[in-house]
Design an enzyme around this catalytic site. Structure first.
Site, short mmCIF file in Angstrom:
data_model
loop_
_atom_site.label_atom_id
_atom_site.label_comp_id
_atom_site.label_asym_id
_atom_site.label_seq_id
_atom_site.Cartn_x
_atom_site.Cartn_y
_atom_site.Cartn_z
N SER A 199 22.78 37.80 -36.08
CA SER A 199 24.01 37.84 -35.26
C SER A 199 24.95 38.96 -35.71
O SER A 199 26.02 38.69 -36.25
CB SER A 199 24.73 36.49 -35.26
OG SER A 199 24.83 35.93 -36.55
N PRO A 247 53.16 -8.20 -24.79
CA PRO A 247 53.11 -9.06 -23.62
C PRO A 247 51.75 -8.98 -22.93
O PRO A 247 51.11 -7.93 -22.94
CB PRO A 247 54.21 -8.50 -22.71
CG PRO A 247 54.49 -7.13 -23.21
CD PRO A 247 53.97 -7.00 -24.59
N GLY A 248 51.32 -10.11 -22.34
CA GLY A 248 50.01 -10.14 -21.70
C GLY A 248 50.07 -10.01 -20.19
O GLY A 248 49.05 -9.95 -19.53
N HIS A 249 51.28 -9.95 -19.65
CA HIS A 249 51.40 -9.88 -18.21
C HIS A 249 51.11 -8.48 -17.71
O HIS A 249 51.47 -7.50 -18.35
CB HIS A 249 52.82 -10.31 -17.80
CG HIS A 249 52.96 -10.57 -16.34
ND1 HIS A 249 53.03 -9.55 -15.43
CD2 HIS A 249 53.03 -11.72 -15.64
CE1 HIS A 249 53.14 -10.07 -14.21
NE2 HIS A 249 53.15 -11.39 -14.32
N ASP A 284 41.31 -26.94 -29.54
CA ASP A 284 41.74 -28.34 -29.48
C ASP A 284 41.49 -28.90 -28.08
O ASP A 284 41.08 -30.05 -27.90
CB ASP A 284 43.23 -28.46 -29.87
CG ASP A 284 44.13 -27.58 -29.01
OD1 ASP A 284 45.07 -28.09 -28.41
OD2 ASP A 284 43.89 -26.36 -28.95
N LYS A 305 19.10 34.84 -45.62
CA LYS A 305 19.57 33.78 -44.75
C LYS A 305 18.58 32.63 -44.64
O LYS A 305 18.91 31.47 -44.88
CB LYS A 305 19.86 34.32 -43.33
CG LYS A 305 20.96 35.35 -43.26
CD LYS A 305 21.19 35.85 -41.85
CE LYS A 305 19.97 36.51 -41.23
NZ LYS A 305 19.52 37.73 -41.92
#
Ligand SMILES: Nc1nc2c(ncn2[C@@H]2O[C@H](COP(=O)(O)OP(=O)(O)O)[C@@H](O)[C@H]2O)c(=O)[nH]1
Ligand SMILES: [Mg+2]
Lengths: 626, 267
Positions: free
Chosen positions: A520, A91-93, A147, A452
């Site tokens: 680390s 729905p678009g409402h 149209d 590393k």
């Protein structure tokens, strides 16, 4: 047999959605003559021309109006050229936005209908935004009622351009924009003769290109426990595999309780023959050793388990009548996973109907808003763009659903009043599509001299050649810039790791593959790094015995440490804590650089989805690199 | 290995819904009409609960079913060890005399359902309806709350998204659970075939006719057909777009016949 492709039809009220669906059904030969006769009769009874909208507007309340009005979402099946579609009319409402959300949440793609006479309106924007939020990214724009405009080309060009820029403001783009007349059936199935200036595909051709949403089999495992049954003395947890794959004998963790267990059986009826369950399957599992399991527990593999957070920021679409405010209490439901939450802060509401930012105090209905939530306990979570089942939720106020939203970020404490992180208008998936891979932090840890940096640089070259967006951060390098103010005290070393981790996490979020090569040595610091990058973090242990490292001693540092010229040197005078559960271990003492790099490349491809044969330019110009 | 076929996805979602129903709504029952849909639904419930359905199976009986249907009921109930409860619907004389004949028959079932609910205190009823059957049913929710009289407030249906369903029955009312909502008629037959689920032989051609939908014998007509196997039935359905309930008189007596039936509590 594939399931039908689900297409939600959205847009402002009266822009012609229902008419379009009815007419499409007719044009594609999916409307029976009995249904057609029924609609013709109902239209005649109301003294009008044939109302194609009656195909889905079946309720009297929807029909008995000057123009039909869809109240509730409905679904209808359509087959075209052997391909099956499920069309979801929404729905678009304004009053029925929640019905639109219901319809659109399951869609693969969407058709946004815009009345070309009126142009984009409030619900056009709102629906587009909701579709974007729901992750319905394959959008087709139908500019309708040409149209009534004499099939005017100039109007098409100008409207297409303005719609494009409105969508772009949401970070959205349509797959195609098609001028149509739903009522007259122009450009629906075949290119229309009355709009010879339009040379693009007809609407059905574009819809046929929409892909079904992929099943999340390649993602980490998530199984939300729905219920627990006792059958013949066996305790069976049942639920649907939301993502990933679960196999017999898997080592799993139950969250939030944190219990480790093994999958003893995968139960199905009438036979439990298959020892594996994939995303989308509803199954039962028994776990060993016997352990407490309840509805709402999440089963995952420990190496890529969801985060456990108590406070988080979410992006919500606000549906409730009462706006959210700090202190309000709701129930957050992630399917069967539920928790009570308190709103701690509400920020940056955006009115989806006007696309205007509004003040923090006044959240209008149907706004997109950042809501900071604090749960009563730790909740297993993933972030928006990572995994859907554990990142999206609804907020319930008693029986009323007031919002749907996504977990966007963890919040360590109350958000500072002067910090208002703004939500991105693009997702991790968008970045991934551009890069051809997901972002990742490839965190290499190991003794000095373990290899590393060598491996990091070699890997960077290989991935770059494969078309990846990649960058290697070397520990020594950042010491000169970003971390130039830091020394080598225990505290500074931790801070060094933390800053690199945060920087790497940002790059990874941007979509890059970041290779960080840092000693680390402390598990605690690496845990901080892991938390910064979350699921994108990959710990690679470059394992090499001290003797070999010391023999290599590329920078002569071991010698100086042994001579006590350097204090607290890892491996000599400071401890290296071996990683507890790294994603990958490379033994560089016993394998060559080539071999280690090959394993790394293979690993990175697997976790980031980087394609085997990526760069088209390379193969075209013939200069293949190996 | 085939994963993610259409039937697998439909099956997994229906099982999910049945398990949610069992967990969140009690007491619960499942309505079985012995037709193809609700028999497939029974099969799915056996899957969901690993063989034993933990709630009663109810047949709302008008005593007007075809004899083959009763024979099928008794055979399956014994073979599958169902906790079957046959509830006799009130006589037609109690139905609103203003209604046309088909609708009056439907009203008997509606009244039977209402009586069943109030007598047994069921808060949830599992039903085998599908969206593709009828345009009004296309608007249904998976968990659909009903008022005290079984009335359906379609103006105000709850939001369903992301595995969230409004599972709480409204005060004084109940919730209808529709695990087959997303299945089509062809899906149901394909599933019957794949799983080898038994069905009433009336669905197959006999003397040039077969039943496409099984209702009471006074208000359901067989259709012209040559389909004597499931595959032939599927081929026939795919070739035609004629609505499934065309043989049911109650839907066609007036434009809003079915909507009225449903608002008043029909399945
Ligand atoms: N002139 C014209 N009118 C249309 C066209 N499509 C729909 N309409 C009319 O616009 C009105 C609203 O259409 P509807 O399909 O109900 O819109 P919805 O609210 O988006 O579903 C109806 O009266 C339709 O007949 C079209 O292509 N041209
Ligand atoms: Mg409409």
């Amino acid at each position: 047999m594939e399931r039908p492709v689900r297409i939600a039809v959205a847009g402002h009220i009266d822009h012609g959605k229902s008419t379009l669906i009815g007419r499409l059904l007719h044009e594609t030969g999916n409307l029976s003559k009995e249904r057609f006769a029924e609609i013709e009769l109902a239209s005649r009874k109301r003294n009008g021309p044939i109302e194609w909208a009656y195909v889905t507007d079946a309720l009297q309340a929807e029909r008995d109006r000057v123009t039909p009005m869809t109240i509730d979402t409905s679904r209808i099946w359509l087959t075209w050229r052997g391909k099956k579609f499920q069309i979801i009319d929404a729905p678009g409402h304004r009053e029925f936005v929640q019905n639109m959300v219901t319809g659109a949440s399951e869609a693969d793609g969407a058709l946004l209908v815009v009345d070309a006479v009126e142009g984009a309106r409030e619900q056009t924007r709102c629906h587009a935004y909701v579709l974007r939020l729901l992750g319905v990214n394959q959008l087709v724009l139908a500019l309708n009622k040409f149209d009534a405009l004499g099939y005017d080309r100039d109007r098409f060009e100008s409207l297409a351009a303005s719609c494009k820029s409105e969508l772009a403001a949401m970070g959205f783009a349509a797959l195609a924009t098609v001028p149509i007349s739903a009522r007259e059936g122009e450009n629906l199935v075949e290119r229309s003769a009355v709009m010879p200036w339009y040379t693009g595909p007809a609407l059905m051709e574009v819809l046929a290109a929409i892909q079904p949403r992929a099943k999340e089999v390649n993602d980490p495992l998530r199984l939300r426990v729905q219920d627990v049954y006792e059958v013949d003395g066996r305790v069976i947890a049942v639920g649907r595999v939301d993502s990933g794959v679960l196999a017999l004998g898997d080592q799993v963790v139950l969250l939030p309780r944190g219990t480790n267990a093994v999958v003893d059986s995968i139960d199905r009826w009438p036979s439990s023959a298959e020892a594996i369950a994939r995303a989308g399957e509803s199954i039962g599992v028994t776990l060993g050793p016997p352990t407490t399991v309840e509805r709402g527990d999440v089963i995952a593999h420990s190496e890529d388990a969801p985060k456990l957070e108590q406070q988080f920021r979410s992006i919500c679409f606000w549906i409730g009548e009462t706006p959210p405010s700090a202190g309000a209490r709701f129930n957050a439901q992630f399917g069967p996973v539920t928790t009570a939450v308190t709103v701690t802060s509400v920020r940056n509401p955006l009115d989806t109907e006007s696309l205007a930012a509004v003040g923090d105090g006044a959240v209008p209905r149907y706004a997109i808003v950042e809501v900071y939530l604090c749960a009563t306990e730790l909740v297993p979570l993933d972030f928006h763009g990572e995994l859907s089942a554990t990142s999206r939720f609804v907020l319930m106020n008693g029986g009323e659903l007031v919002a749907c939203g996504f977990v966007d970020a963890a919040v360590s404490a109350e958000p500072p009043e002067n910090l208002t992180p703004k939500a991105h208008l693009l997702s991790g998936g968008d970045r991934q599509r551009r890069n051809g891979h997901t972002g990742a932090v490839i965190w290499m840890t190991g003794l000095p001299g373990a290899g590393k940096s060598t491996l990091a640089m070699a890997l960077e070259r290989k991935l770059f050649d494969a078309g990846a967006n990649v960058f290697a951060i070397d520990g020594d390098r950042v010491r000169q810039g970003l971390n130039g103010d830091l020394g080598f005290s225990a505290k500074d070393r931790s801070e060094n790791v933390r800053r690199v981790a945060e920087a790497a996490a940002l790059f990874a979020e941007m979509g890059a593959i970041v290779i960080a090569a840092l000693i680390s040595p402390q598990e605690r610091d690496r845990a901080v790094a892991r938390r910064a990058a979350g699921r994108r973090f990959h710990e690679i242990f470059i394992d090499c015995d001290l003797e070999t490292c010391e023999r290599r001693d590329p920078k002569g540092l071991y010698k100086r440490a042994r001579a006590a010229e350097i204090a607290d040197f890892t491996g000599v005078s400071a401890a290296y804590e071996r990683p507890f559960a790294p994603e990958l271990v490379l033994d560089t003492a016993h394998s060559g650089v080539e071999q280690s790099v090959a394993r790394l490349v293979e690993y990175v491809r697997r976790v980031t989805g980087l394609e085997e044969e990526k760069p088209l330019e390379l193969s075209l110009s013939g200069q293949r690199t190996s | 290995m085939s994963s993610g076929t259409e039937l697998d996805a439909l099956e997994a979602d229906s099982v999910y819904i049945l398990r949610e129903a069992r967990r969140c709504v009690r007491p619960l029952c499942l309505l079985w009409s012995m037709g193809k849909d609700s028999t497939a639904l029974l099969w799915l419930a056996r899957k969901a609960f690993l063989g034993n359905i933990p709630f009663p199976i109810v047949q709302l009986d008008t005593e007007m079913e075809l004899p083959e249907v009763y024979a099928f009921r008794d055979r399956i109930a014994a073979e599958w060890q169902l906790d079957l409860r046959v509830e006799l619907c009130p006589p037609e004389s109690e139905a609103d005399p203003e209604l046309p004949p088909g609708a009056r028959a439907a009203a008997r079932k509606t009244a039977g359902l209402r009586r069943l609910l109030s007598a047994n205190g069921y808060r949830g009823v599992i039903l085998g309806i599908r969206r593709d059957e009828q345009a009004v049913r296309a608007k249904e929710r998976v968990f659909s709350p009903r008022g005290p009289d079984g009335d359906w407030d379609f103006h105000n249906q709850p939001i369903e998204l992301w595995d969230h369903y409004a599972t709480d029955p409204p005060a004084g009312g109940h919730v209808r659970i529709h695990p087959l909502l997303d299945w089509t008629e062809v899906d149901i037959w394909r599933y019957h075939k794949r799983e080898n689920i038994p069905f009433v032989p009336l669905y197959l051609e006999r003397d040039g006719k077969r039943y496409r939908s099984l209702g009471e014998k006074n208000i359901t007509e067989p259709i012209e057909s040559t389909a004597s196997t499931i595959d032939e039935m599927i081929a026939e359905l795919e070739a035609s777009h004629a609505p499934e309930r065309a043989g049911r008189t109650m839907d066609h007596e007036r434009e809003d016949a079915f909507e009225r039936l449903r608002t008043a509590g029909y399945m």
